[in-house]
Design a protein around this motif. Structure first.
Motif, PDB file in Angstrom:
ATOM      1  N   UNK A  74       0.819  -1.200   0.000  1.00 16.50           N
ATOM      2  CA  UNK A  74       0.000   0.000   0.000  1.00 16.50           C
ATOM      3  C   UNK A  74       0.856   1.255   0.000  1.00 16.50           C
ATOM      4  N   UNK A  75       2.056   1.113  -0.589  1.00 16.84           N
ATOM      5  CA  UNK A  75       2.981   2.231  -0.510  1.00 16.84           C
ATOM      6  C   UNK A  75       2.480   3.475  -1.201  1.00 16.84           C
ATOM      7  N   UNK A  76       1.568   3.309  -2.140  1.00 19.80           N
ATOM      8  CA  UNK A  76       1.099   4.477  -2.874  1.00 19.80           C
ATOM      9  C   UNK A  76      -0.089   5.130  -2.178  1.00 19.80           C
ATOM     10  N   UNK A  77      -0.568   4.531  -1.094  1.00 16.93           N
ATOM     11  CA  UNK A  77      -1.755   5.084  -0.457  1.00 16.93           C
ATOM     12  C   UNK A  77      -1.383   6.070   0.653  1.00 16.93           C
ATOM     13  N   UNK A  78      -2.356   6.879   1.028  1.00 15.65           N
ATOM     14  CA  UNK A  78      -2.129   7.852   2.079  1.00 15.65           C
ATOM     15  C   UNK A  78      -2.105   7.154   3.426  1.00 15.65           C
ATOM     16  N   UNK A  79      -1.458   7.775   4.411  1.00 11.69           N
ATOM     17  CA  UNK A  79      -1.461   7.169   5.736  1.00 11.69           C
ATOM     18  C   UNK A  79      -2.861   7.101   6.333  1.00 11.69           C
ATOM     19  N   UNK A  80      -2.986   6.217   7.312  1.00 11.96           N
ATOM     20  CA  UNK A  80      -4.285   5.964   7.914  1.00 11.96           C
ATOM     21  C   UNK A  80      -4.917   7.215   8.495  1.00 11.96           C
ATOM     22  N   UNK A 129      -9.085   1.862   8.953  1.00 12.63           N
ATOM     23  CA  UNK A 129      -7.895   1.828   8.120  1.00 12.63           C
ATOM     24  C   UNK A 129      -6.698   1.497   9.014  1.00 12.63           C
ATOM     25  N   UNK A 130      -5.961   0.485   8.658  1.00 12.34           N
ATOM     26  CA  UNK A 130      -4.838   0.030   9.467  1.00 12.34           C
ATOM     27  C   UNK A 130      -3.854   1.157   9.759  1.00 12.34           C
ATOM     28  N   UNK A 131      -3.366   1.204  10.974  1.00 16.28           N
ATOM     29  CA  UNK A 131      -2.431   2.253  11.372  1.00 16.28           C
ATOM     30  C   UNK A 131      -1.397   1.652  12.328  1.00 16.28           C
ATOM     31  N   UNK A 187       4.568  14.036  -3.547  1.00 10.85           N
ATOM     32  CA  UNK A 187       4.005  13.417  -2.343  1.00 10.85           C
ATOM     33  C   UNK A 187       5.115  13.121  -1.329  1.00 10.85           C
ATOM     34  N   UNK A 215       4.554   4.158   6.394  1.00 11.17           N
ATOM     35  CA  UNK A 215       4.703   3.121   5.365  1.00 11.17           C
ATOM     36  C   UNK A 215       5.927   3.422   4.499  1.00 11.17           C
TER      37      UNK A 215
END
Lengths: 74, 337
Positions: A12-18, B77-79, B281, B301
């Motif tokens: 999920x590296x391209x997704x925004x943080x939770x 959403x996982x954190x 980003x 991440x």
């Protein structure tokens, strides 16, 4: 007590943080939190699989803390 | 423990498509474990995604379960940072905190197709959603080397009149490609009374490449499709693997119903960042504006990959290292050529 801590390292590296997601989707986050099962409910008892294809009952997770995180290849 | 379920974004990372069989899903989970280089235990949901449905139906949700089997934390959403705090509260602090770099993950790229993408232009699918398809599985039959992805626009799903996308995507698990000496893929739709389609047969255009892996795609107009009727689709194609070409005929049943587990495919509205956007980003975290990134300036991440890109091991990502990281992250999100 054995602690089972597993980090959510999905692809999920391209997704925004939770946190950013929760901030952008406060309604979805709030809806999710009140959707059954909620905190305090038992984990549903279901049969799933190990990656090798062996059946695994969610009830067998009892006995230690477990973090369950959903994910996939994409 | 990671619970592996249906793909949230088919075709987004590599060219993975939704599996049809449990064996294929298990192979996906094993591939994901390999790609991430992880040693943590995984579970694989059943093909009907029953655990995902039973736990709120989110693609990346997270639960903490106590020793009695009771849910003590949940988030949509996982954190990883929050879950660490959860466990400190519930169980206590650990003597040594495991950091992402301690895991020494041996990350490998997604499975590539066995032939280049070729020159067939993709059909744009913005605003289309997956609908329910049932492949007619035969345990003695051929593999589904190419898998149907069926999408519809909201007017078709809601009212039975609109656009219908049919895409036959090669499954990278099965290492097959198209060969131009073979007959093009053809399909036939058998529709009951009351269903009106702009075409009931189709044949894919030929690629100029000798071998290619581009999906064979079609876009139909549906003038009428009552919600209680299903359409049968039969497809015939030749899928070529290393040593031979397999002539395959397979059947699906299509329903005019949104597939809630189908995920959003890359070209169906899920945005893939360009190199420039990916660089921006990453640099968004550059708090002191020096054009370099220290680990703390990345999200959790991205941090887990920091050492992979800090080539000179000076604890700072310089311009060329940021560029390489952005290139590789962009490449991993694009379909592999």
């Amino acid at each position: 007590m054995r602690i089972t801590l597993f980090m959510a390292m999905t692809a999920l590296l391209t997704m925004s943080p939770a946190a950013a997601w929760a901030q952008r989707n406060p309604k979805k986050e709030a809806e999710f939190l009140i959707t059954r099962p909620v905190v305090g409910d038992p984990l549903p008892e279901l049969t799933v699989y190990t990656p090798e294809g062996k059946e695994f009952k969610t009830a067998d997770l009892r006995g230690h803390y477990t973090v369950l995180t959903f994910g996939c290849l994409t | 423990m990671l619970v592996y379920k249906s793909l949230a974004h088919p075709e987004l990372v590599g060219t993975y498509v939704q599996p049809f069989t449990l064996d294929e899903r298990l192979a996906h989970s094993q591939q994901a474990i390999k790609e991430l280089g992880t040693t943590m235990p995984w579970l694989v949901d059943q093909m009907d995604n029953r655990l995902k449905h039973a736990l709120g139906d989110r693609p990346n949700s997270e639960y903490v379960i106590d020793p009695l089997g009771k849910i003590v934390r949940k988030r949509a959403w996982s954190n990883p940072g929050e879950v660490r705090k959860d466990l400190e509260e519930l169980v206590g602090k650990v003597k040594k905190t495991t950091l992402p770099e301690d895991l020494k993950l041996n990350v490998v790229p997604p499975l590539a197709q066995s032939a280049p993408k070729g020159d067939l232009a993709p059909i744009p699918r913005a605003g289309l959603f997956p609908i329910v398809i049932k492949p007619q599985l035969d345990k003695d039959g051929d593999l589904f080397y190419a898998k149907l992805r069926c999408e519809a626009d909201p007017p078709l799903i809601d009212e039975g009149k609109g656009k219908l996308y049919l895409g036959f995507h090669l499954d990278p698990l099965h290492r097959a490609h198209w060969n131009k000496l073979q007959k093009p893929l053809r399909f036939e739709l058998t529709a009951p009374e009351g269903v009106k389609l702009s075409a009931t047969t189709g044949e894919s255009p030929k690629s100029s490449s000798e071998n290619d892996s581009a999906p064979r795609e079609f876009l139909l107009d549906v003038n009428s499709w009552p919600a209680d009727k299903t359409i049968q689709l039969t497809v015939a194609y030749d899928a070529c693997t290393e040593d031979l070409c397999h002539s395959v005929k397979q059947t699906y049943v299509l329903s005019r119903q949104r597939d809630q587990d189908g995920g959003r495919a890359k070209s169906a509205g899920f945005r893939v960042l360009t190199l420039e956007q990916m660089t921006q980003r990453l640099l968004a975290g550059d708090k002191n504006g020096d054009g370099k990134l220290i680990k703390e300036e990345l999200n959790s991440i991205q941090q887990s990959r920091f050492l992979d890109y800090d080539f000179n091991k000076d604890g700072v990502l310089e311009k060329d290292e940021i560029q390489t990281m952005a290139e590789q992250l962009t490449a991993s999100a694009e379909s592999k050529e």
